[in-house]
Design a protein around this motif. Sequence first.
Motif, PDB file in Angstrom:
ATOM      1  N   GLY A  75       1.032  -1.024  -0.076  1.00 50.39           N
ATOM      2  CA  GLY A  75      -0.030   0.065   0.168  1.00 50.39           C
ATOM      3  C   GLY A  75       0.919   1.161   0.272  1.00 50.39           C
ATOM      4  O   GLY A  75       0.771   2.246  -0.044  1.00 50.39           O
ATOM      5  N   TYR A  76       2.399   0.934  -0.320  1.00 49.42           N
ATOM      6  CA  TYR A  76       3.150   2.297  -0.765  1.00 49.42           C
ATOM      7  C   TYR A  76       3.466   2.602  -2.329  1.00 49.42           C
ATOM      8  O   TYR A  76       3.025   2.677  -2.905  1.00 49.42           O
ATOM      9  CB  TYR A  76       4.256   1.857   0.576  1.00 49.42           C
ATOM     10  CG  TYR A  76       3.742   2.082   1.947  1.00 49.42           C
ATOM     11  CD1 TYR A  76       4.632   3.221   3.100  1.00 49.42           C
ATOM     12  CD2 TYR A  76       3.666   0.630   2.442  1.00 49.42           C
ATOM     13  CE1 TYR A  76       4.758   2.484   3.875  1.00 49.42           C
ATOM     14  CE2 TYR A  76       4.189   0.489   4.107  1.00 49.42           C
ATOM     15  CZ  TYR A  76       3.850   1.456   4.569  1.00 49.42           C
ATOM     16  OH  TYR A  76       3.924   0.887   6.199  1.00 49.42           O
ATOM     17  N   ASP A  77       3.829   4.382  -2.186  1.00 47.18           N
ATOM     18  CA  ASP A  77       3.759   4.934  -3.453  1.00 47.18           C
ATOM     19  C   ASP A  77       4.776   3.766  -3.907  1.00 47.18           C
ATOM     20  O   ASP A  77       6.139   3.316  -3.000  1.00 47.18           O
ATOM     21  CB  ASP A  77       4.466   5.993  -3.276  1.00 47.18           C
ATOM     22  CG  ASP A  77       4.446   6.554  -4.552  1.00 47.18           C
ATOM     23  OD1 ASP A  77       4.450   5.355  -5.427  1.00 47.18           O
ATOM     24  OD2 ASP A  77       4.440   8.107  -4.948  1.00 47.18           O
ATOM     25  N   PRO A  78       5.107   3.349  -5.167  1.00 41.63           N
ATOM     26  CA  PRO A  78       5.911   2.348  -5.625  1.00 41.63           C
ATOM     27  C   PRO A  78       7.335   3.370  -6.009  1.00 41.63           C
ATOM     28  O   PRO A  78       8.121   2.511  -5.480  1.00 41.63           O
ATOM     29  CB  PRO A  78       5.575   2.094  -7.065  1.00 41.63           C
ATOM     30  CG  PRO A  78       4.431   2.032  -6.943  1.00 41.63           C
ATOM     31  CD  PRO A  78       3.820   3.015  -6.044  1.00 41.63           C
ATOM     32  N   GLU A  79       7.467   4.338  -5.821  1.00 37.69           N
ATOM     33  CA  GLU A  79       8.810   5.827  -5.710  1.00 37.69           C
ATOM     34  C   GLU A  79       9.065   5.657  -4.344  1.00 37.69           C
ATOM     35  O   GLU A  79      10.622   5.336  -4.035  1.00 37.69           O
ATOM     36  CB  GLU A  79       8.019   6.934  -6.393  1.00 37.69           C
ATOM     37  CG  GLU A  79       8.226   6.967  -7.776  1.00 37.69           C
ATOM     38  CD  GLU A  79       8.874   6.514  -8.566  1.00 37.69           C
ATOM     39  OE1 GLU A  79      10.060   6.881  -8.491  1.00 37.69           O
ATOM     40  OE2 GLU A  79       8.279   5.571  -8.863  1.00 37.69           O
ATOM     41  N   LEU A  80       9.028   5.337  -3.444  1.00 38.44           N
ATOM     42  CA  LEU A  80       8.942   5.443  -2.194  1.00 38.44           C
ATOM     43  C   LEU A  80      10.138   4.083  -2.224  1.00 38.44           C
ATOM     44  O   LEU A  80      11.520   3.983  -1.219  1.00 38.44           O
ATOM     45  CB  LEU A  80       8.366   5.204  -1.419  1.00 38.44           C
ATOM     46  CG  LEU A  80       8.750   5.157   0.008  1.00 38.44           C
ATOM     47  CD1 LEU A  80       9.856   6.442   0.519  1.00 38.44           C
ATOM     48  CD2 LEU A  80       7.340   5.194   1.194  1.00 38.44           C
ATOM     49  N   GLY A  81       9.547   2.901  -2.759  1.00 36.32           N
ATOM     50  CA  GLY A  81      10.158   1.324  -2.593  1.00 36.32           C
ATOM     51  C   GLY A  81      11.348   1.677  -3.544  1.00 36.32           C
ATOM     52  O   GLY A  81      12.954   1.329  -3.081  1.00 36.32           O
ATOM     53  N   ARG A  82      11.634   2.125  -4.663  1.00 34.30           N
ATOM     54  CA  ARG A  82      12.810   2.677  -5.782  1.00 34.30           C
ATOM     55  C   ARG A  82      13.934   3.560  -4.264  1.00 34.30           C
ATOM     56  O   ARG A  82      14.438   3.311  -5.424  1.00 34.30           O
ATOM     57  CB  ARG A  82      12.097   3.367  -6.652  1.00 34.30           C
ATOM     58  CG  ARG A  82      11.457   2.742  -7.506  1.00 34.30           C
ATOM     59  CD  ARG A  82      11.529   3.164  -9.151  1.00 34.30           C
ATOM     60  NE  ARG A  82      10.395   2.459 -10.199  1.00 34.30           N
ATOM     61  CZ  ARG A  82      10.844   1.607 -10.780  1.00 34.30           C
ATOM     62  NH1 ARG A  82      12.356   1.436 -10.243  1.00 34.30           N
ATOM     63  NH2 ARG A  82       9.782   0.788 -10.843  1.00 34.30           N
ATOM     64  N   ALA A  83      13.161   4.885  -4.186  1.00 33.12           N
ATOM     65  CA  ALA A  83      14.278   5.323  -2.931  1.00 33.12           C
ATOM     66  C   ALA A  83      14.950   4.579  -1.801  1.00 33.12           C
ATOM     67  O   ALA A  83      15.829   4.926  -1.668  1.00 33.12           O
ATOM     68  CB  ALA A  83      13.233   6.860  -3.005  1.00 33.12           C
TER      69      ALA A  83
END
Length: 224
Positions: A75-83
């Motif tokens: 449920g998190y923004d995928p861009e946060l995972g990329r960061a």
Amino acid sequence: MTPPVDTVLFDIDGTLCEYRRPGNELLAASFEARDVTPFFGIEDYYARYDEFTATTDSADELRAACFAALAADRGYDPELGRAVAEAYTAERDHRNVRFLPGAREAVAALADEHRVGVVTNGAPAMQAQKLAGLDLDDAFEVVVHAGYDAPAKPDPEPFHRALDALDADPGSSVHVGNSLAADIAGARAAGLRSAWLDDGSVPDPEPDYVLDSMTDLASPPWRR
């Protein structure tokens, strides 16, 4: 009669070496660097690693894609995972590896009387750095990066590719690895014998040889 062994293939990660700084420590540092409460663990990353080998060209791209998917699933923004993945890359040094006990001596001893190569599930640049960090840049006659040069282990193709390069026969070859699912199953599928670095689990599939440590290869079990 079983033919004598003249060729030995090695896995890298968890067989020849390990990181001096473990993955769980790096992941925690990566979340901290982005000021994010951890939302997945290192085992979640490892469990999904193979999903992304066919669609990415490097370990960094793979990690970014995997972390983005793990973020989205939770449920998190995928861009946060990329960061977080970017922070992980900044923290990781692929040269900062160390031999597992007996591994250095095993490679040296077996290379004296065998053709030796590597079949690894790992990106070329990343695995080259590890071999350089171990001073094994020129130790092997062939290195096949399964998942990149060929399908990932346990597919038999990367093993066959290595043996073709060495002009070797599967029946006279052994693959040494720590993963039952990738190394032992893959070697069996390709027609090689297998030597498994015992991690205390019940072996399935059953390897041909069980190693308590890489030190056992100083006197190879196929000669006993």
